[in-house]
Write an enzyme that holds these catalytic residues in place. Sequence first.
Site, PDB file in Angstrom:
ATOM      1  N   PRO A  72      10.849  48.246  25.188  1.00 45.45           N
ATOM      2  CA  PRO A  72      11.699  47.576  25.858  1.00 45.45           C
ATOM      3  C   PRO A  72      11.070  46.983  27.243  1.00 45.45           C
ATOM      4  CG  PRO A  72      12.697  49.589  25.320  1.00 45.45           C
ATOM      5  CD  PRO A  72      11.244  49.481  24.722  1.00 45.45           C
ATOM      6  N   CYS A  73      11.258  45.536  27.581  1.00 44.76           N
ATOM      7  CA  CYS A  73      10.652  44.908  28.521  1.00 44.76           C
ATOM      8  C   CYS A  73      11.077  44.873  29.795  1.00 44.76           C
ATOM      9  CB  CYS A  73      10.578  43.499  28.073  1.00 44.76           C
ATOM     10  SG  CYS A  73      12.261  42.615  28.180  1.00 44.76           S
ATOM     11  N   GLN A  74      12.346  45.544  30.148  1.00 45.14           N
ATOM     12  CA  GLN A  74      12.945  45.095  31.453  1.00 45.14           C
ATOM     13  C   GLN A  74      12.212  45.691  32.742  1.00 45.14           C
ATOM     14  OE1 GLN A  74      14.344  46.748  28.946  1.00 45.14           O
ATOM     15  NE2 GLN A  74      16.639  46.417  28.556  1.00 45.14           N
ATOM     16  N   LEU A  76       8.701  45.416  32.974  1.00 51.33           N
ATOM     17  CA  LEU A  76       7.693  44.598  32.898  1.00 51.33           C
ATOM     18  C   LEU A  76       8.132  43.274  33.212  1.00 51.33           C
ATOM     19  CD1 LEU A  76       5.749  45.964  29.844  1.00 51.33           C
ATOM     20  CD2 LEU A  76       5.422  46.457  32.190  1.00 51.33           C
ATOM     21  N   SER A  77       9.204  42.852  32.844  1.00 49.10           N
ATOM     22  CA  SER A  77       9.521  41.557  33.364  1.00 49.10           C
ATOM     23  C   SER A  77       9.634  41.364  34.814  1.00 49.10           C
ATOM     24  CB  SER A  77      11.004  41.213  32.800  1.00 49.10           C
ATOM     25  OG  SER A  77      11.730  40.023  33.002  1.00 49.10           O
TER      26      SER A  77
END
Length: 219
Positions: A72-74, A76-77
């Site tokens: 999941p990228c949330q 790091l975004s």
Amino acid sequence: MEKKLGSLFDGIGGFPLAAKRNGIRPVWASEIEKFPMAVTMHRFPEMKHMGDITKLHGENLPVVDVIAGGSPCQDLSIAGRRAGLAGMRSGLFLEQVRIIKEMRRQEERRKNSSGRRADVPVRPRYMVWENVPGAFSSAAGEDFRAVLQEIIRIADCSCDVPRPDTGRWESAGAAILGKRCSVAWRVLDAQYWGVPQRRKRIFLVADFGGYTAPKILFE
């Protein structure tokens, strides 16, 4: 010999689709959302669904040559709150590392007990990780350094990865640790790969049995 893939954070099966198109058989996947699972059950009826990544153990999974996943990228975004790898979602990257380590330890024990040749690589030999370019700047670059270090330590637990001299990570790079491990990363934009939108993502390949990561990713 046929290569096999395990897909973590599987979504609607992007990595299994890529694998199948390149002669690699998708064996199992980990996903918890019902709709994406329904899609992959239809497209890949032979692929087993193993459930929640936090409840999986690498030594109990069918052994594969490649484990791929876009954690999941949330966190790091640049569009999120930037909790980084300390966040509950992006921190799941460490579960991917754990599962690979567990499978490799089990395979190492099997290899030693069966007397297999020393030059036969332990599986999974390859890891693929995908995420947003915000990973380069998360925690002022420390999170991507930690990602590289965790991956390289799968092959060499004593390795320390330094920050770049410039203080920032480039959009492409590689590291080679002799015959033990090679890692390469590269930012790719979906608009140049048949998708009608701009969508940049980091793709990282690790080879825990040789020098091939840069060749796979750049050539």
